[in-house]
Design an enzyme around this catalytic site. Structure first.
Site, short mmCIF file in Angstrom:
data_model
loop_
_atom_site.label_atom_id
_atom_site.label_comp_id
_atom_site.label_asym_id
_atom_site.label_seq_id
_atom_site.Cartn_x
_atom_site.Cartn_y
_atom_site.Cartn_z
N GLU A 59 -12.52 4.07 12.97
CA GLU A 59 -11.45 4.75 12.03
C GLU A 59 -11.30 3.71 11.04
OE1 GLU A 59 -6.99 6.69 11.92
OE2 GLU A 59 -8.18 6.20 14.07
N GLU A 93 -2.32 5.09 4.86
CA GLU A 93 -1.29 5.89 5.61
C GLU A 93 0.14 5.60 4.81
OE1 GLU A 93 -1.97 6.71 9.83
OE2 GLU A 93 -2.47 4.45 9.50
#
Length: 536
Positions: A233, A238
């Site tokens: 990932e 974020e």
């Protein structure tokens, strides 16, 4: 990244159905929202692609293949239909989605808007979507030696929310070619995996995850099964209006794998087993606030989250090519016509403003974090997954595991905020409780737009304008702007560039390079390796 649990409250007929999944229902026709994005070339021209997005299967109604009876209601399986994993996959079907009315997902040209709470016939919380190359396959991005750029508006994301844009090593077809039990495939958003090896997925590798299922103790819609779905990932983004981070999470395998029980590791396993899996659940993260640069990102700060801005991420290799070894992940921003260098670490023992192997090692040492990043391959391992190709994920979620404190507050909460690495943002340690966030900020949303992908230096100088107009043709092109204002966190310089000068942070040299070899005013062409020099 920390736990990726995008939860939703009861969908009328079913909730949180499969993530690598079974049969196809016929009650609602699946129509993917369109979303344009661009691929760019080294000369700055960009071609518009007519793409589309699909919502993850976890958000869909899953019902009996022979009726409208739910296979899963609340946080429990119907054991009369789902007697075991294999039988459940054969007996249950995913159905089509109504994107705006049910999920609060809308698109316009290059812009995707994700609403946090959508109140239709039932209440929906958050969403997770994937960019598709066609109606049945996800778009695969090979990031090595390239840069990825997008515009984002986080002004309506308070503490406790996470507008996340990232890449995972999912199968392009959602698993249909490898797992005969999966008839739905990418068209219905199947095949999800990440570095937490999530065990809340209802279906994995063409089978259900009902065996050993334990309903959640703090969420009426979710639970944990015997299996998890693991893959590398790359968290490009974020963020909320208070804090942001980008994080690399390598795994031992470059492809998706299934794990069993607490040996999966990550957020969904017992605390003592967090690092027992085949992936790095923590990753090597870059959060400017966590690195002491507390005035860089936020409302009214250098990157002002009151307004939209452009995020540029560059994936540098040792030889400057798309087949080289990943050695660095760089970040810069564009806002109001200004190119902004990433906020640098203020700790003398952790130098720089990008992710490198040396940075990761020194950050782990300073913060006292266990270095499982290197255990699972480090940057080189992350690059191997990128070389294979990764799927783009666009999402909005709240956090039932840790209240998003790992992103925007002091975490762990029982540690002193003065300890290096504990403070990650200005949010209270009492913030982020999902029930509170959902009640107090139901109108929160995030928008992603103007996605661009191409060689380093090719995307961002033409990507800072606002708007989401649709292109009339998939073959239309736009030309890279030739002037911009330049800015670092300590110095601002202005001036027009020309076609003979590379933009700030653009490529300015290297073997085979035919573009400009000088930089705009205030920047110096800096040697990185034999294949790549950059304006810094």
């Amino acid at each position: 990244m920390s736990s990726f649990q995008i939860y939703r409250a009861a969908l009328l007929l079913s909730i949180l159905a499969t993530a690598n999944a079974q049969q196809v229902g016929t009650y609602t026709t699946e129509t993917h929202p369109s979303l344009t994005w661009q691929t760019c070339t080294s000369d700055g021209s960009c071609t518009t692609n007519d793409g589309e997005v699909v919502i993850d299967a976890n958000w869909r109604w899953v019902h009996s293949t022979s009726s409208a009876t739910n296979c899963y209601t609340g946080n429990e399986w119907d054991t009369s239909i789902c007697t075991d994993d294999v039988t459940c996959a054969a007996n249950c079907a995913l159905d089509g989605a109504t994107y705006e009315a049910t999920y609060g997902v809308t698109t316009s040209g290059s812009e995707l808007r994700l609403n946090f709470v959508t109140q239709g016939s039932s209440k929906n919380i958050g969403s997770r979507l994937y960019l598709m190359s066609d109606d049945s396959n996800y778009e695969l991005f090979k990031l090595l030696g390239q840069e990825f750029t997008f515009d984002v508006d986080v002004s309506n994301l308070p503490c406790g929310l996470n507008g996340a844009l990232y890449f995972v090593a999912m199968d392009a077809d959602g698993g249909t070619s490898e797992y005969s039990g999966n008839k739905a495939g990418a068209k219905y958003g199947t095949g999800y995996c990440d570095s937490q090896c999530p065990r809340d997925l209802k279906f994995i590798n063409g089978e259900a995850n009902c065996d050993g299922w334990e309903p959640s103790s703090n969420n009426v819609n979710t639970g944990v099964g015997d299996h998890g779905s693991c893959c590398a990932e790359m968290d490009v983004w974020e963020a909320n209006s208070i804090s942001n981070a980008f994080t690399a999470h390598p795994c031992d395998s470059v492809s998706q794998t299934m794990c069993d029980g607490d040996s999966c590791g990550g957020t969904y396993s017992a605390s003592g087993d967090r690092y027992s899996g085949t992936c790095d659940p923590d990753g090597c993260d870059y959060n400017p606030y966590r690195l002491g640069n507390t005035d860089f990102y936020g409302p009214g700060l250098t990157v002002d989250t009151n307004s939209p801005f452009t995020v540029v991420t560059q994936f540098i290799t040792d030889d400057g090519t798309s087949s080289g070894t990943l050695t660095e992940i760089k970040r810069l921003y564009v806002q109001n016509g200004e190119v902004i260098a990433n906020g640098a670490s203020t700790y003398s023992s952790v130098n720089g403003s990008s992710i490198t192997s040396a940075f990761c090692e020194s950050e782990k040492t300073l913060f006292g974090d266990e270095n499982v990043f290197d255990k699972h391959g480090g940057l080189e391992g992350m690059g191997e997954a990128m070389a294979k190709g990764m799927v783009l994920v666009l999402s909005l979620w709240d956090d039932y595991a840790a209240d998003m404190l790992w992103l925007d507050s002091d975490y762990p909460v029982n540690s002193s905020a003065s300890t290096p690495g504990v403070a990650r943002g200005t949010c209270s340690t009492d913030s982020g409780v999902p029930a509170t966030v959902e009640a107090e900020s139901p109108n929160a949303y995030v928008t992603y737009s103007n996605i661009k992908f191409g060689p380093i230096g090719s995307t961002y100088s033409s990507g800072s304008s606002s708007g989401s107009g649709s292109s009339s043709s998939s073959s239309s092109t736009t030309t890279k702007a030739t002037s911009t204002t330049l800015k670092t966190t300590s110095t601002t310089s202005s001036g027009s560039s020309s076609t003979s000068a590379a933009q700030a942070y653009g490529q300015c040299g290297g073997q085979g390079w035919t573009g400009p070899t000088t930089c705009v005013s205030g920047y110096t062409c800096t040697y990185e390796n034999a294949y790549y020099s950059q304006c810094l």
